[in-house]
Design an enzyme around this catalytic site. Sequence first.
Site, mmCIF file in Angstrom:
data_model
loop_
_atom_site.group_PDB
_atom_site.id
_atom_site.type_symbol
_atom_site.label_atom_id
_atom_site.label_comp_id
_atom_site.label_asym_id
_atom_site.label_seq_id
_atom_site.Cartn_x
_atom_site.Cartn_y
_atom_site.Cartn_z
ATOM 1 N N LYS A 35 137.019 35.186 -7.218
ATOM 2 C CA LYS A 35 138.165 35.867 -6.591
ATOM 3 C C LYS A 35 137.666 36.870 -5.547
ATOM 4 O O LYS A 35 136.465 37.197 -5.526
ATOM 5 C CB LYS A 35 138.986 36.582 -7.665
ATOM 6 C CG LYS A 35 138.226 37.674 -8.418
ATOM 7 C CD LYS A 35 138.988 38.206 -9.618
ATOM 8 C CE LYS A 35 138.145 39.214 -10.387
ATOM 9 N NZ LYS A 35 138.801 39.660 -11.633
ATOM 10 N N ARG A 130 147.844 44.880 -19.871
ATOM 11 C CA ARG A 130 147.982 44.760 -18.427
ATOM 12 C C ARG A 130 148.689 43.448 -18.143
ATOM 13 O O ARG A 130 149.813 43.421 -17.693
ATOM 14 C CB ARG A 130 146.567 44.801 -17.830
ATOM 15 C CG ARG A 130 146.477 45.175 -16.405
ATOM 16 C CD ARG A 130 145.027 45.305 -15.965
ATOM 17 N NE ARG A 130 144.249 44.064 -16.135
ATOM 18 C CZ ARG A 130 143.061 43.859 -15.595
ATOM 19 N NH1 ARG A 130 142.492 44.797 -14.868
ATOM 20 N NH2 ARG A 130 142.420 42.731 -15.788
ATOM 21 N N TYR A 249 130.915 64.957 11.061
ATOM 22 C CA TYR A 249 132.225 65.616 10.935
ATOM 23 C C TYR A 249 132.183 66.688 9.862
ATOM 24 O O TYR A 249 131.598 66.491 8.789
ATOM 25 C CB TYR A 249 133.292 64.606 10.534
ATOM 26 C CG TYR A 249 133.714 63.669 11.636
ATOM 27 C CD1 TYR A 249 134.332 64.160 12.786
ATOM 28 C CD2 TYR A 249 133.534 62.300 11.501
ATOM 29 C CE1 TYR A 249 134.749 63.287 13.791
ATOM 30 C CE2 TYR A 249 133.947 61.418 12.487
ATOM 31 C CZ TYR A 249 134.554 61.915 13.632
ATOM 32 O OH TYR A 249 134.966 61.056 14.605
ATOM 33 N N MET A 297 133.830 56.325 10.390
ATOM 34 C CA MET A 297 134.410 54.981 10.435
ATOM 35 C C MET A 297 133.387 53.906 10.813
ATOM 36 O O MET A 297 133.323 52.842 10.205
ATOM 37 C CB MET A 297 135.584 54.952 11.418
ATOM 38 C CG MET A 297 136.379 53.648 11.334
ATOM 39 S SD MET A 297 137.710 53.539 12.533
ATOM 40 C CE MET A 297 138.779 54.860 12.013
HETATM 41 C C1 LIG Z 1 137.678 39.592 -12.605
HETATM 42 C C2 LIG Z 1 137.833 38.983 -13.940
HETATM 43 C C3 LIG Z 1 136.717 38.462 -14.624
HETATM 44 C C4 LIG Z 1 135.300 38.657 -14.161
HETATM 45 O O1 LIG Z 1 134.854 39.903 -14.671
HETATM 46 P P1 LIG Z 1 133.404 40.474 -14.355
HETATM 47 O O2 LIG Z 1 133.395 41.785 -15.062
HETATM 48 O O3 LIG Z 1 133.329 40.610 -12.870
HETATM 49 O O4 LIG Z 1 132.415 39.518 -14.886
HETATM 50 C C5 LIG Z 1 136.944 37.764 -15.803
HETATM 51 N N1 LIG Z 1 138.193 37.636 -16.296
HETATM 52 C C6 LIG Z 1 139.285 38.159 -15.692
HETATM 53 C C7 LIG Z 1 140.629 37.985 -16.297
HETATM 54 C C8 LIG Z 1 139.144 38.862 -14.498
HETATM 55 O O5 LIG Z 1 140.218 39.387 -13.901
#
Ligand SMILES: *Cc1c(COP(=O)(O)O)cnc(C)c1O
Length: 353
Positions: A35, A130, A249, A297
């Site tokens: 992802k 969640r 800055y 930036m």
């Molecule tokens: C992002 C995610 C993972 C991967 O987790 P890592 O800690 O990056 O290995 C696994 N399961 C779910 C549901 C996630 O959202």
Amino acid sequence: MSLHPRARIHLDNIVANWRAIGALTPDSETGAVVKANAYGHGAVPVGKALFEAGCRTFFVAYAEEGAELRASVGPEAVILVFNGAAGNDRTIVRETRLTPVINSLPALRDWLSYDDTTSYAVHLDTGMNRLGIRAENVPEMIDMSRTHPPAHIMSHLVDSDVADHPLNTRQLYSFRDLAEPLTTARKSLANTGGCFIGQMYGFDVTRPGIGLYGGGPTPPAGTAIRPGMTLEAPILTVQTVQPGETVGYGAEWTFQTVRTLATVALGYGDGFLRSASNHGVASLGGTPCPIVGRVSMDLTTIDVTAAGGLAKPGAFAQFIGPEILLEDQAKRAGSVGYELVTGLGHRVTRIYE
Ligand SMILES: *Cc1c(COP(=O)(O)O)cnc(C)c1O
């Protein structure tokens, strides 16, 4: 020579990390979470490399991410979509043969009335609060899905970074009990941290993400995790400053002695963390060069006094990689490796090697 920040993506290391993590759960299939553009590393090249290495189950967050991955890895892989599929996403999911993860009873009702043939997954909530169907609603879920049961069942660990956290075992047992009646479903619980805790977290398929990319909790002894990328920024200018002068800055950093500074092309506009101001570090040929003053930036200034002749315009300073580990840099910025790598933007050129 181009004076842009660049991320050299180490596909071989990512594949090696996938294998090393997989070796911890030898009785389980090892999936891969790609992802957020494979945590900033490029979902298409990373997906292809892992598919070639034998990975057959991938996880993304959005249907669009899944469709992009499908086009690059071909028809054989199973691609699960964590955030489910509502509205238009349902069409994408069906057309590109993705597996939506259903995260609530209403979403399950919705999905089953839309499609009663495409395989889907169900997320059970074992404590994250969640996403996922709560324990007390699992009997109803099983009832609803009798004619078209889920092909996959998953849950997600709350605190897998802390291997001995009591929540881990509580979630493990809860998941095992809740999933037990779903005999035909493939079961999945472990993210990277879960894979590191122990083999019993492996179930049918694991879901490592951050560990593939060189971050996450400390792996068990004997497991080597390599950097997924080397983030480098070119030096634009080098100058000497006198005691009493400041940099950047807000004039937040005042020099006590004569120092040599290098200004590099990397800033929060590239997704580098502004919270690394005055705390982060770069490396020039192995010499640590602290970030001085605010990250702006497009620019960051580092103190290169100790690096001597290596500090010259056109030279690249490392901000993530073998010399500056992802989680170390993130920690200096009060963050985590996940945020640092997923935030890197389009101005950072990805180079695949
Ligand atoms: C992002 C995610 C993972 C991967 O987790 P890592 O800690 O990056 O290995 C696994 N399961 C779910 C549901 C996630 O959202």
